[in-house]
Write an enzyme that holds these catalytic residues in place. Structure first.
Site, PDB file in Angstrom:
ATOM      1  N   LYS A 114     -14.085 -11.906   5.656  1.00  0.00           N
ATOM      2  CA  LYS A 114     -13.037 -12.897   5.429  1.00  0.00           C
ATOM      3  C   LYS A 114     -13.569 -14.182   4.768  1.00  0.00           C
ATOM      4  O   LYS A 114     -14.784 -14.418   4.739  1.00  0.00           O
ATOM      5  CB  LYS A 114     -12.362 -13.216   6.765  1.00  0.00           C
ATOM      6  CG  LYS A 114     -11.559 -12.035   7.319  1.00  0.00           C
ATOM      7  CD  LYS A 114     -10.869 -12.424   8.626  1.00  0.00           C
ATOM      8  CE  LYS A 114      -9.960 -11.327   9.134  1.00  0.00           C
ATOM      9  NZ  LYS A 114      -9.301 -11.731  10.407  1.00  0.00           N
ATOM     10  N   TYR A 140      -0.704  -8.162   5.829  1.00  0.00           N
ATOM     11  CA  TYR A 140      -0.498  -8.555   7.235  1.00  0.00           C
ATOM     12  C   TYR A 140       0.976  -8.502   7.641  1.00  0.00           C
ATOM     13  O   TYR A 140       1.373  -9.155   8.609  1.00  0.00           O
ATOM     14  CB  TYR A 140      -1.064  -9.948   7.483  1.00  0.00           C
ATOM     15  CG  TYR A 140      -2.561  -9.966   7.742  1.00  0.00           C
ATOM     16  CD1 TYR A 140      -3.125  -9.259   8.805  1.00  0.00           C
ATOM     17  CD2 TYR A 140      -3.418 -10.715   6.944  1.00  0.00           C
ATOM     18  CE1 TYR A 140      -4.490  -9.291   9.054  1.00  0.00           C
ATOM     19  CE2 TYR A 140      -4.791 -10.753   7.186  1.00  0.00           C
ATOM     20  CZ  TYR A 140      -5.317 -10.039   8.249  1.00  0.00           C
ATOM     21  OH  TYR A 140      -6.669 -10.071   8.502  1.00  0.00           O
ATOM     22  N   ASN A 151     -12.387 -15.613  12.018  1.00  0.00           N
ATOM     23  CA  ASN A 151     -13.207 -14.697  12.825  1.00  0.00           C
ATOM     24  C   ASN A 151     -14.041 -13.732  11.979  1.00  0.00           C
ATOM     25  O   ASN A 151     -14.491 -12.697  12.455  1.00  0.00           O
ATOM     26  CB  ASN A 151     -12.336 -13.965  13.854  1.00  0.00           C
ATOM     27  CG  ASN A 151     -11.265 -13.106  13.208  1.00  0.00           C
ATOM     28  OD1 ASN A 151     -11.151 -13.057  11.991  1.00  0.00           O
ATOM     29  ND2 ASN A 151     -10.494 -12.408  14.027  1.00  0.00           N
ATOM     30  N   HIS A 201     -12.290  -8.302   9.459  1.00  0.00           N
ATOM     31  CA  HIS A 201     -11.120  -7.514   9.878  1.00  0.00           C
ATOM     32  C   HIS A 201     -11.520  -6.050   9.837  1.00  0.00           C
ATOM     33  O   HIS A 201     -12.270  -5.638   8.957  1.00  0.00           O
ATOM     34  CB  HIS A 201      -9.941  -7.734   8.911  1.00  0.00           C
ATOM     35  CG  HIS A 201      -8.851  -6.726   9.091  1.00  0.00           C
ATOM     36  ND1 HIS A 201      -7.858  -6.873  10.026  1.00  0.00           N
ATOM     37  CD2 HIS A 201      -8.639  -5.514   8.501  1.00  0.00           C
ATOM     38  CE1 HIS A 201      -7.065  -5.810   9.998  1.00  0.00           C
ATOM     39  NE2 HIS A 201      -7.520  -4.971   9.068  1.00  0.00           N
ATOM     40  N   GLU A 230      -4.377   0.799   5.050  1.00  0.00           N
ATOM     41  CA  GLU A 230      -5.156  -0.354   4.595  1.00  0.00           C
ATOM     42  C   GLU A 230      -6.141   0.035   3.493  1.00  0.00           C
ATOM     43  O   GLU A 230      -6.306  -0.715   2.521  1.00  0.00           O
ATOM     44  CB  GLU A 230      -5.876  -0.995   5.783  1.00  0.00           C
ATOM     45  CG  GLU A 230      -4.879  -1.666   6.739  1.00  0.00           C
ATOM     46  CD  GLU A 230      -5.530  -2.302   7.960  1.00  0.00           C
ATOM     47  OE1 GLU A 230      -4.802  -2.962   8.719  1.00  0.00           O
ATOM     48  OE2 GLU A 230      -6.762  -2.156   8.157  1.00  0.00           O
TER      49      GLU A 230
HETATM   50  P1  CMP Z   1      -7.400  -9.621  12.307  1.00  0.00           P
HETATM   51  O1  CMP Z   1      -8.169  -8.610  13.083  1.00  0.00           O
HETATM   52  O2  CMP Z   1      -7.575  -9.587  10.832  1.00  0.00           O
HETATM   53  O3  CMP Z   1      -5.839  -9.477  12.642  1.00  0.00           O
HETATM   54  C1  CMP Z   1      -4.930 -10.551  12.492  1.00  0.00           C
HETATM   55  C2  CMP Z   1      -5.609 -11.868  12.269  1.00  0.00           C
HETATM   56  O4  CMP Z   1      -4.827 -13.007  12.566  1.00  0.00           O
HETATM   57  C3  CMP Z   1      -6.810 -11.995  13.195  1.00  0.00           C
HETATM   58  O5  CMP Z   1      -7.816 -11.100  12.835  1.00  0.00           O
HETATM   59  C4  CMP Z   1      -7.116 -13.486  13.041  1.00  0.00           C
HETATM   60  O6  CMP Z   1      -7.834 -13.772  11.856  1.00  0.00           O
HETATM   61  C5  CMP Z   1      -5.724 -14.091  12.876  1.00  0.00           C
HETATM   62  N1  CMP Z   1      -5.235 -14.798  14.069  1.00  0.00           N
HETATM   63  C6  CMP Z   1      -4.978 -16.120  14.124  1.00  0.00           C
HETATM   64  N2  CMP Z   1      -4.500 -16.478  15.321  1.00  0.00           N
HETATM   65  C7  CMP Z   1      -4.434 -15.352  16.068  1.00  0.00           C
HETATM   66  C8  CMP Z   1      -4.006 -15.087  17.402  1.00  0.00           C
HETATM   67  N3  CMP Z   1      -3.566 -16.042  18.213  1.00  0.00           N
HETATM   68  N4  CMP Z   1      -4.093 -13.810  17.841  1.00  0.00           N
HETATM   69  C9  CMP Z   1      -4.529 -12.820  17.007  1.00  0.00           C
HETATM   70  N5  CMP Z   1      -4.938 -13.025  15.728  1.00  0.00           N
HETATM   71  C10 CMP Z   1      -4.891 -14.282  15.257  1.00  0.00           C
END
Ligand code: CMP
Length: 139
Positions: free
Chosen positions: A10, A50, A113, A116, A127
């Site tokens: 990311k 998303y 984070n 993904h 995906e």
């Molecule tokens: P990802 O695994 O890509 O799936 C959805 C993404 O939304 C997650 O990682 C985070 O980057 C983002 N995100 C932001 N806030 C939240 C939240 N409260 N809970 C889950 N995902 C979040």
């Protein structure tokens, strides 16, 4: 069984120069890179990717973040690849991610984070196909 899964390094991780570190963790885990490219998503592309989260309160911020810079998308392959990569990434919230995982090592917060990964066989298929044509899976 041998599976394919989909990965994104990311914008937070790309901006901090962590592409190589994260790819090393991926390949050290035994996962093989079948296809890979660096892209800068536009808003429509990120919203589509998303779409499952579009009713969530964090959707707008998530899309802004995902288009804030380039990402590295890849298709990974290996035995039990979907679950294997989820374990390697660690919990969505880096504060809760197990030691030795990508998010524990590099994640900043629940949004930023660093990576993904697909959460199951159906999403993995969708995906991978969202970003790769079959002829781009050259590995
Ligand atoms: P990802 O695994 O890509 O799936 C959805 C993404 O939304 C997650 O990682 C985070 O980057 C983002 N995100 C932001 N806030 C939240 C939240 N409260 N809970 C889950 N995902 C979040």
């Amino acid at each position: 069984a041998i599976e394919k899964t989909f990965s994104i390094i990311k914008p937070d991780a790309v901006k901090r120069g962590l592409i190589a570190e994260i790819l090393k963790m991926i390949t050290d885990s035994g996962l093989k890179i079948k296809g890979m490219k660096m892209i800068h998503m536009d808003r429509a592309q990120a919203e589509g990717f998303y779409a499952v989260h579009k009713e969530r309160p964090f959707f707008g911020e998530l899309v802004d973040y995902m288009i804030s810079g380039p990402v590295v998308v890849s298709c990974l392959e290996g035995e039990n690849a979907i679950e294997k990569y989820r374990v390697l990434m660690g919990a969505t919230n880096p504060a809760q991610a197990a030691p030795g995982t990508i998010r524990a090592a590099y994640g900043l917060d629940i949004q930023n984070n660093s990576c993904h990964g697909s959460d199951g066989p159906d999403t993995a298929k969708t995906e991978v196909a969202y970003f790769f044509n079959d002829d781009e899976l050259v590995g």
